[in-house]
Design a protein around this motif. Structure first.
Motif, PDB file in Angstrom:
ATOM      1  N   CYS A 293     -24.709 -34.549  13.743  1.00  0.00           N
ATOM      2  CA  CYS A 293     -25.841 -35.000  13.131  1.00  0.00           C
ATOM      3  C   CYS A 293     -27.027 -35.235  14.255  1.00  0.00           C
ATOM      4  O   CYS A 293     -28.203 -34.701  13.672  1.00  0.00           O
ATOM      5  CB  CYS A 293     -25.325 -36.261  12.797  1.00  0.00           C
ATOM      6  N   LEU A 294     -26.735 -35.764  15.309  1.00  0.00           N
ATOM      7  CA  LEU A 294     -27.935 -35.607  16.402  1.00  0.00           C
ATOM      8  C   LEU A 294     -28.536 -34.284  16.462  1.00  0.00           C
ATOM      9  O   LEU A 294     -29.659 -34.082  16.749  1.00  0.00           O
ATOM     10  CB  LEU A 294     -27.185 -36.410  17.701  1.00  0.00           C
ATOM     11  N   LEU A 295     -27.616 -33.196  16.685  1.00  0.00           N
ATOM     12  CA  LEU A 295     -28.211 -31.807  17.028  1.00  0.00           C
ATOM     13  C   LEU A 295     -28.799 -31.408  15.767  1.00  0.00           C
ATOM     14  O   LEU A 295     -30.068 -30.892  15.912  1.00  0.00           O
ATOM     15  CB  LEU A 295     -26.769 -30.885  17.096  1.00  0.00           C
ATOM     16  N   ILE A 296     -28.556 -31.798  14.605  1.00  0.00           N
ATOM     17  CA  ILE A 296     -29.324 -31.182  13.113  1.00  0.00           C
ATOM     18  C   ILE A 296     -30.539 -32.202  13.124  1.00  0.00           C
ATOM     19  O   ILE A 296     -31.406 -31.604  12.843  1.00  0.00           O
ATOM     20  CB  ILE A 296     -28.376 -31.699  12.109  1.00  0.00           C
ATOM     21  N   ILE A 297     -30.634 -33.492  13.507  1.00  0.00           N
ATOM     22  CA  ILE A 297     -31.901 -34.239  13.549  1.00  0.00           C
ATOM     23  C   ILE A 297     -32.874 -33.609  14.488  1.00  0.00           C
ATOM     24  O   ILE A 297     -34.111 -33.322  14.182  1.00  0.00           O
ATOM     25  CB  ILE A 297     -31.576 -35.487  13.888  1.00  0.00           C
ATOM     26  N   ALA A 298     -32.421 -33.382  15.763  1.00  0.00           N
ATOM     27  CA  ALA A 298     -33.271 -32.668  16.651  1.00  0.00           C
ATOM     28  C   ALA A 298     -33.539 -31.320  16.413  1.00  0.00           C
ATOM     29  O   ALA A 298     -34.943 -30.778  16.521  1.00  0.00           O
ATOM     30  CB  ALA A 298     -32.584 -32.534  18.143  1.00  0.00           C
ATOM     31  N   ALA A 299     -32.920 -30.576  15.596  1.00  0.00           N
ATOM     32  CA  ALA A 299     -33.143 -29.242  15.119  1.00  0.00           C
ATOM     33  C   ALA A 299     -34.220 -29.399  14.006  1.00  0.00           C
ATOM     34  O   ALA A 299     -35.363 -28.274  14.157  1.00  0.00           O
ATOM     35  CB  ALA A 299     -31.962 -28.492  14.774  1.00  0.00           C
ATOM     36  N   THR A 300     -34.249 -30.377  13.033  1.00  0.00           N
ATOM     37  CA  THR A 300     -35.081 -30.512  12.030  1.00  0.00           C
ATOM     38  C   THR A 300     -36.404 -30.894  12.750  1.00  0.00           C
ATOM     39  O   THR A 300     -37.579 -30.322  12.494  1.00  0.00           O
ATOM     40  CB  THR A 300     -34.728 -31.530  11.201  1.00  0.00           C
ATOM     41  N   MET A 301     -36.535 -31.746  13.811  1.00  0.00           N
ATOM     42  CA  MET A 301     -37.965 -32.150  14.501  1.00  0.00           C
ATOM     43  C   MET A 301     -38.426 -30.920  15.118  1.00  0.00           C
ATOM     44  O   MET A 301     -39.767 -30.758  14.968  1.00  0.00           O
ATOM     45  CB  MET A 301     -37.415 -33.036  15.570  1.00  0.00           C
ATOM     46  N   TYR A 302     -37.477 -29.900  15.771  1.00  0.00           N
ATOM     47  CA  TYR A 302     -38.077 -28.858  16.415  1.00  0.00           C
ATOM     48  C   TYR A 302     -38.670 -27.976  15.490  1.00  0.00           C
ATOM     49  O   TYR A 302     -39.521 -27.132  15.321  1.00  0.00           O
ATOM     50  CB  TYR A 302     -36.889 -28.080  17.182  1.00  0.00           C
ATOM     51  N   SER A 303     -37.919 -27.540  14.339  1.00  0.00           N
ATOM     52  CA  SER A 303     -38.405 -26.614  12.957  1.00  0.00           C
ATOM     53  C   SER A 303     -39.819 -27.136  12.408  1.00  0.00           C
ATOM     54  O   SER A 303     -40.546 -26.367  12.266  1.00  0.00           O
ATOM     55  CB  SER A 303     -37.554 -26.931  11.908  1.00  0.00           C
ATOM     56  N   ARG A 304     -40.171 -28.577  12.413  1.00  0.00           N
ATOM     57  CA  ARG A 304     -41.236 -29.155  11.961  1.00  0.00           C
ATOM     58  C   ARG A 304     -42.184 -28.834  13.021  1.00  0.00           C
ATOM     59  O   ARG A 304     -43.421 -28.567  12.652  1.00  0.00           O
ATOM     60  CB  ARG A 304     -41.201 -30.765  11.781  1.00  0.00           C
ATOM     61  N   PHE A 305     -41.989 -28.951  14.179  1.00  0.00           N
ATOM     62  CA  PHE A 305     -43.069 -28.862  15.351  1.00  0.00           C
ATOM     63  C   PHE A 305     -43.276 -27.370  15.169  1.00  0.00           C
ATOM     64  O   PHE A 305     -44.596 -26.885  15.237  1.00  0.00           O
ATOM     65  CB  PHE A 305     -42.423 -29.195  16.653  1.00  0.00           C
ATOM     66  N   LEU A 306     -42.738 -26.410  15.080  1.00  0.00           N
ATOM     67  CA  LEU A 306     -42.830 -25.068  15.269  1.00  0.00           C
ATOM     68  C   LEU A 306     -43.691 -24.627  13.935  1.00  0.00           C
ATOM     69  O   LEU A 306     -44.527 -23.493  14.273  1.00  0.00           O
ATOM     70  CB  LEU A 306     -41.538 -24.334  15.280  1.00  0.00           C
ATOM     71  N   ALA A 307     -43.337 -25.124  12.802  1.00  0.00           N
ATOM     72  CA  ALA A 307     -44.099 -24.736  11.580  1.00  0.00           C
ATOM     73  C   ALA A 307     -45.675 -25.253  11.804  1.00  0.00           C
ATOM     74  O   ALA A 307     -46.567 -24.329  11.300  1.00  0.00           O
ATOM     75  CB  ALA A 307     -43.535 -25.527  10.468  1.00  0.00           C
ATOM     76  N   LEU A 308     -45.771 -26.363  12.491  1.00  0.00           N
ATOM     77  CA  LEU A 308     -47.223 -26.848  12.701  1.00  0.00           C
ATOM     78  C   LEU A 308     -47.851 -25.917  13.859  1.00  0.00           C
ATOM     79  O   LEU A 308     -49.209 -25.972  13.777  1.00  0.00           O
ATOM     80  CB  LEU A 308     -47.067 -28.403  12.935  1.00  0.00           C
ATOM     81  N   SER A 309     -47.034 -25.537  14.789  1.00  0.00           N
ATOM     82  CA  SER A 309     -47.785 -24.721  15.519  1.00  0.00           C
ATOM     83  C   SER A 309     -48.145 -23.398  15.413  1.00  0.00           C
ATOM     84  O   SER A 309     -49.018 -22.609  15.929  1.00  0.00           O
ATOM     85  CB  SER A 309     -46.827 -24.558  16.804  1.00  0.00           C
ATOM     86  N   GLY A 310     -47.595 -22.771  14.256  1.00  0.00           N
ATOM     87  CA  GLY A 310     -47.954 -21.509  13.656  1.00  0.00           C
ATOM     88  C   GLY A 310     -47.396 -20.531  14.313  1.00  0.00           C
ATOM     89  O   GLY A 310     -47.452 -19.280  14.267  1.00  0.00           O
ATOM     90  N   LEU A 311     -46.138 -20.706  15.270  1.00  0.00           N
ATOM     91  CA  LEU A 311     -45.595 -19.603  16.000  1.00  0.00           C
ATOM     92  C   LEU A 311     -44.959 -18.805  14.867  1.00  0.00           C
ATOM     93  O   LEU A 311     -44.735 -17.697  14.958  1.00  0.00           O
ATOM     94  CB  LEU A 311     -44.628 -20.072  17.195  1.00  0.00           C
ATOM     95  N   PRO A 312     -43.983 -19.233  14.150  1.00  0.00           N
ATOM     96  CA  PRO A 312     -43.075 -18.525  13.038  1.00  0.00           C
ATOM     97  C   PRO A 312     -43.929 -17.755  12.393  1.00  0.00           C
ATOM     98  O   PRO A 312     -43.687 -16.346  11.868  1.00  0.00           O
ATOM     99  CB  PRO A 312     -42.369 -19.367  12.059  1.00  0.00           C
ATOM    100  N   VAL A 313     -45.113 -17.835  11.658  1.00  0.00           N
ATOM    101  CA  VAL A 313     -46.124 -17.086  11.015  1.00  0.00           C
ATOM    102  C   VAL A 313     -46.547 -16.192  11.980  1.00  0.00           C
ATOM    103  O   VAL A 313     -46.709 -14.962  11.567  1.00  0.00           O
ATOM    104  CB  VAL A 313     -47.142 -17.953  10.534  1.00  0.00           C
ATOM    105  N   PHE A 314     -46.881 -16.363  13.115  1.00  0.00           N
ATOM    106  CA  PHE A 314     -47.386 -15.251  14.049  1.00  0.00           C
ATOM    107  C   PHE A 314     -46.488 -14.371  14.301  1.00  0.00           C
ATOM    108  O   PHE A 314     -46.430 -13.194  14.392  1.00  0.00           O
ATOM    109  CB  PHE A 314     -47.852 -15.891  15.339  1.00  0.00           C
ATOM    110  N   LEU A 315     -45.273 -14.690  14.610  1.00  0.00           N
ATOM    111  CA  LEU A 315     -44.096 -13.865  14.904  1.00  0.00           C
ATOM    112  C   LEU A 315     -43.603 -13.105  13.640  1.00  0.00           C
ATOM    113  O   LEU A 315     -43.316 -11.718  13.870  1.00  0.00           O
ATOM    114  CB  LEU A 315     -42.793 -14.898  15.357  1.00  0.00           C
TER     115      LEU A 315
END
Length: 438
Positions: A293-315
């Motif tokens: 669960c700690l891994l999933i929470i951290a992964a959700t945080m990272y996903s949220r950060f990546l979405a705001l950075s615009g990197l997935p869209v750029f990629l």
């Protein structure tokens, strides 16, 4: 720095932090916080965004499936049901060249259907199968390699914790992922058996030459009763869990609860499981669940950060602009997963890569169930590759045998990693193996 540059820098930072020994969840959360701080120029806002992400990440009813399947797998492992499975499979394959190796694969395939954890299979069959294979004349490296390779079935044949993790991250049906994993899992088991037969027949210098086994003779009736007493409870448990899911009787979470209860009842009926053992596995289940669960929470945080950075869209736009197509993208993706497998564990690889590649897979109109099976199989190849090779380290630790070196286990596992790569190519070339649609 632009959002894209911050996103790319975060990938490098995560790999460096993990490689230097930081826990994966802590690395993901720390980099996410620092990245959002840089993006928003406000640490308070970064903390609020991550707080919201953490609250949303594991609030779903679906997450109940994790501790329940973990509990079921631990009970089955502690009750020595793995040894029972191996005894039955050995009786079925003993007349075939390389039969004991095939029995290990067959037992692992059945064991996988009630544990869902590769590491559990590796630990159990290291102690059960390797000594038996060495005793009759197989080489130590081959015996360890058979266990290492076949233990991977635990993450492909449902229920599988990696498939559950993928379903949560990709927001796909866990039940559909379980169904999709059956064909590839059985195909992989058959391919391993064929590979063992070929190696024993034509590469005896690598496998060793097994001696005829002198076994205690049982009457036909006694043999049938012994096989039934060992196999019937396993089949009942598998039928209860998977039959309930595929028949639409249970949700995956309900099936996990029924399976855990069924495993406890079977273990208690065999008089191999008491209150003290139940308390022990309950505590261990809590520890494992908290870690996941700690891994999933951290992964959700990272996903949220990546979405705001615009990197997935750029990629996504960059890959589509290159016009490499689905197979070009998959070739690059699988190569990255296998490369990461040399330094990271399976869960870490998925948590880092999936938030980036899922938008690309969606833009290329790929079936995300098929994509999930490809992801899990490619990641599992990493469990057999040096220098990390988590399954290899587990087997070495479980054996506690100074005559079998870590290098021996890696060399023994190499042919099975190659067989997995061939099956992965087949799944990519023929998606109906997973989707069932011709």
């Amino acid at each position: 720095m632009s959002g894209i540059e911050i996103g790319l820098a975060s990938l490098a930072a995560i790999l460096i932090l993990i490689y230097t020994g930081m826990h994966v969840a802590i690395a993901l959360a720390l980099v996410s916080f620092l990245g959002l701080w840089l993006l928003r120029d406000d640490p308070g806002q970064a903390a609020r965004i991550l707080s919201l992400a953490s609250r949303e990440s594991i609030s779903s009813y679906l997450f109940g499936v994790i501790p329940l399947f973990v509990l079921m797998g631990l009970v089955v492992s502690r009750a020595d049901i793995g040894r029972d499975t191996f005894d039955v499979a050995n009786r079925a394959f003993r007349r075939i060249s390389g039969g004991l190796g095939m029995a290990t694969v067959g037992a692992n395939a059945i064991f996988a259907a009630i544990t869902g954890v590769s590491i559990a299979s590796a630990a159990v069959f290291s102690k059960v199968a390797v000594p038996e294979m060495v005793r009759i004349g197989f080489s130590r490296r081959f015996a360890a390699g058979v266990v290492a390779g076949s233990s991977i079935l635990g993450m492909m044949i449902p229920p599988s914790l990696l498939l559950i993790l993928y379903g949560i991250i990709a927001e796909q049906s866990v039940g559909q992922l379980f169904i999709a994993g059956i064909g590839p899992g059985l195909l992989l088991a058959v391919a391993f058996c064929i590979g063992i037969w070929v190696m024993v027949r034509f590469f005896s210098g690598f496998t060793g030459i097994p001696k005829p086994v002198v076994e205690r003779r049982l009457s036909r009736g006694a043999a049938i009763r012994d096989t039934a007493s060992k196999l019937l409870p396993i089949l009942l448990l598998v039928g209860l869990v998977l039959g309930g899911i595929y028949g639409g009787i249970f949700t995956p979470t309900e099936a996990g609860a029924i399976g855990a209860l069924g495993a406890i009842v079977i273990a208690a009926a065999k008089r191999r499981f008491g209150p003290r053992a139940l308390w022990s596995v309950t505590l261990e289940t809590g520890h494992i669940t908290a870690s996941i669960c700690l891994l999933i929470i951290a992964a959700t945080m990272y996903s949220r950060f990546l979405a705001l950075s615009g990197l997935p869209v750029f990629l996504t736009e960059w890959i589509i602009g290159m016009d490499v197509g689905i197979y070009g993208f998959l070739l690059f993706y699988v190569a990255v997963l296998i490369l990461l497998g040399t330094i990271l564990d399976s869960s870490s690889i998925m948590l880092i890569t999936l938030p980036l590649v899922l938008p690309v897979a969606t833009a290329l109109h790929m079936d995300l169930i098929w994509f999930g099976i490809i992801t899990v199989l490619a990641v599992e190849i990493g469990l057999l590759t040096p220098p990390l090779g988590l399954s290899v380290f587990v087997i070495k630790g479980a054996l506690d045998d100074s005559t079998i070196s870590l290098n021996d286990v890696f060399v023994g596992a190499a042919p099975f990693a190659f067989i997995m790569l061939l099956i992965l190519i087949l799944i990519v070339a023929f998606p109906w193996i997973t989707t069932g649609m011709l």
